[in-house]
Structures are given as C-alpha cells and as structure tokens.
Scaffold this active site. Structure first.
Site, mmCIF file in Angstrom:
data_model
loop_
_atom_site.group_PDB
_atom_site.id
_atom_site.type_symbol
_atom_site.label_atom_id
_atom_site.label_comp_id
_atom_site.label_asym_id
_atom_site.label_seq_id
_atom_site.Cartn_x
_atom_site.Cartn_y
_atom_site.Cartn_z
ATOM 1 N N ARG A 119 0.843 -1.148 0.046
ATOM 2 C CA ARG A 119 -0.139 0.110 0.060
ATOM 3 C C ARG A 119 0.884 1.299 -0.004
ATOM 4 O O ARG A 119 1.824 1.183 0.521
ATOM 5 C CB ARG A 119 -0.936 0.130 1.170
ATOM 6 C CG ARG A 119 -1.997 -0.855 1.138
ATOM 7 C CD ARG A 119 -3.168 -0.776 0.136
ATOM 8 N NE ARG A 119 -4.253 -1.663 0.056
ATOM 9 C CZ ARG A 119 -4.375 -2.848 -0.479
ATOM 10 N NH1 ARG A 119 -3.298 -3.095 -1.487
ATOM 11 N NH2 ARG A 119 -5.325 -3.441 -0.456
ATOM 12 N N HIS A 128 -0.665 -0.412 -9.918
ATOM 13 C CA HIS A 128 -1.444 -1.176 -9.130
ATOM 14 C C HIS A 128 -1.710 -2.498 -9.781
ATOM 15 O O HIS A 128 -2.984 -2.933 -9.869
ATOM 16 C CB HIS A 128 -2.618 -0.573 -8.347
ATOM 17 C CG HIS A 128 -3.055 -1.114 -7.149
ATOM 18 N ND1 HIS A 128 -3.382 -0.341 -5.995
ATOM 19 C CD2 HIS A 128 -3.069 -2.415 -6.533
ATOM 20 C CE1 HIS A 128 -3.706 -1.232 -4.938
ATOM 21 N NE2 HIS A 128 -3.348 -2.473 -5.296
#
Length: 312
Positions: free
Chosen positions: A227, A275
């Site tokens: 993250r 991502h």
C-alpha cells in the site's frame, strides 16, 4: 429463502463472479451496481471492492461482507461500516503467485543490473558490470502473512539470504525472522532489497519514512506492492535523490491513479506500475467465498475473517 448477493465494485461488471458463484451454489439472486441493486433490504451478502462510503450501511439485513481483495483497508476506511457484520477476505492462490512474481522480477532486475545494461545498449557500449554473488544480496520481506511467506520462501529457494519482519513473532523454516518495533531497525540494516507486503493499518501508515530508509544499507532497493500509505513520499524521494537508495519499483501509491505531475513518473531510479502486482482472479478466489456463503447459510463459523482492530 436465501437473500441476494450484491457485487459492489465500480472496477468491473461482476459477470465473472456471477458465473463462478452460480457454478458453486446453483441459481442465486445476484445484483450489481451497474445492473441495479433493487430493494437493498433483500441483500444478505456484499462482495465489495472500494464501495462508496456509507453504501454498505444502507444494506439493513446484510449478514456478511466479502472483501474482493486480500487487503481490507478499503473497507475499514469507511467510518459508517455496519457494526456486527463479519468481514471476510479472499484467499486467492492465483493472486499470491502473481505478487511473488512481481517481487522476484524487480529484485532480479536490480540484482542483475538490467537497468545499466539497457543504458549500455542504448549507448551501444559493451560494458560488463561487476557481478554480485546471490549469497551477498540479502532480501527482506515486510509482512509475513500468506503473500509475504510465499514470497520469502521463493526468494530463499533462489539462494538469496532471506529475512522477514512482522508485527508479532513468527517462525518460518529457512527464513530469518524479526518482529515488532525492537526488531525493525535490525531487520532493515541487514536488507539489500526491501519488499513491502504489509497490510495498511494505523500502525503501518507512514512506517517507511526517512528514518526507516536511512536504516537500510546504502544502495538498497525498494519494492512496494502493498500500500502506498506505508510510504512518506518526500522521504523516499530524498533517499533516492541522495543515492542512499539505489532505486525503487512502486506499484501502489498514496494517491491512485498517480497524478500526472508526480515526481515518481520521471525519476531516473523509479519504476512505476499501475497497481497491477496482483489481480483477484474469480476462478482461484471463489472457492473460499463459496465455502463462506454455505457456512453462513448453515449457521457455521466463517473462515478468513478479519479483525477490525488489527486490520487483517
């Protein structure tokens, strides 16, 4: 009669999930944001990925929330999340494999000096780089959950001295382990390639700051597939600009999509991916979800549940 299953994600239309759930459960009342949720009082289960804050609280008779990712911070960020409704997460062997592939690719690219060889090719220069023995390139994996353990084991199998760090103590054959605040700096000091797979929690937000980066050996490489919230961006950029860090491969960011004017896009020692280190595969992720739906409807204990206090 069983309640409805709602697919609450804006990323895809949910067709693939409908197919695998019907294959395992038979005919179901399946609803999506795109197709319309109908009477939300009839929704029993929500398959969710980054739902609009407050939406899940409007499902008054919901009995289970399923995170469509292995991380659940996107759900816990909703301060109106309905109380008392169990949250479960997927356990996706396919996604786990993708994540370890991502880490190994970027680690090997750095280890074997591929960026330098690409520069030499562009310059038409025949220039062998100094070889670093694998046993002298130490891997450190932050986070020893399912993904972290799989990644660490695979690095160890390739011959890299591999260590892992976690919040609490863990023992993994062939992996040196560190834990807690006391073990963090020691873990960083022995790590030449740092791989982040931690969950995002109150304790891990901003964990990778200037002090953490300075604890790594000079020339260390950083791979973030966890993250973006773990990283203090200005501190990472400073560590790269000073050449204390040799480079970084970043798949996740504090703001996504990454803004077009962000320095990461053009930094000479940063590789950016959008991502994509691991994508949920309904075929490989669905068995656990189907099992939990059966358990819920049979009044049996659920598996892969999340503790909101720890965030995983």
């Amino acid at each position: 009669m069983a309640g409805a299953i709602a697919y609450v994600s804006r990323d895809t239309d949910g067709v693939a999930w409908r197919k695998v759930l019907e294959a395992g459960l038979g005919p179901i009342d399946y609803r999506t944001l795109a197709g319309g949720l109908g009477n939300t009082d009839e929704i029993e289960i929500a398959l969710a990925w980054k739902p609009k804050p407050g939406l899940l609280a409007s499902f008054r008779n919901m009995r289970m929330i399923v995170s469509l990712g292995m991380g659940v911070d996107h759900l816990l960020a909703d301060d109106r999340l309905p109380e008392g409704v169990p949250i479960t997460r997927i356990m996706d062997d396919g996604l786990v494999g993708q994540m370890s592939e991502y880490a190994i690719y970027w680690a090997l690219r750095h280890h074997r000096d591929i960026d330098r060889y690409e520069a030499s090719q562009r310059a038409r220069t025949w220039k062998p780089e100094e070889f670093v023995d694998t046993i002298h390139r130490r891997i450190g994996v932050m986070g020893l959950g399912t993904i972290g353990q799989d990644t660490a084991r695979k690095f160890a199998m390739l011959g890299f001295p591999t260590a892992g760090w976690s919040r609490t103590a863990k023992e993994i054959a062939g992996i040196e382990t560190f834990h807690g605040a006391d073990g963090f700096r020691e873990f960083l000091a022995r790590t030449d390639i740092l791989v982040d797979v931690l969950p995002l929690t109150r304790d891990t937000k901003g964990l990778l700051d200037g002090k953490a980066f300075s604890a790594l050996p000079r020339g260390a490489y950083f791979i973030n597939m966890a993250r973006g919230g773990h990283v203090v961006d200005v501190d990472l950029l400073a560590a790269l600009d000073s050449e204390h860090l040799g480079g970084a491969a970043l798949d996740v960011f504090n703001t996504e999509p990454l803004p077009p004017d962000h320095p990461y896009w053009t930094h000479p020692r940063v590789h950016v991916t959008p991502h994509v280190a691991g994508a949920t595969n309904p075929r490989t992720a669905s068995p656990g979800v189907i099992e939990n739906i059966k358990r819920l409807r049979a009044g049996q204990p659920l598996i892969n549940t999340v503790d909101p206090k720890t965030g995983y």
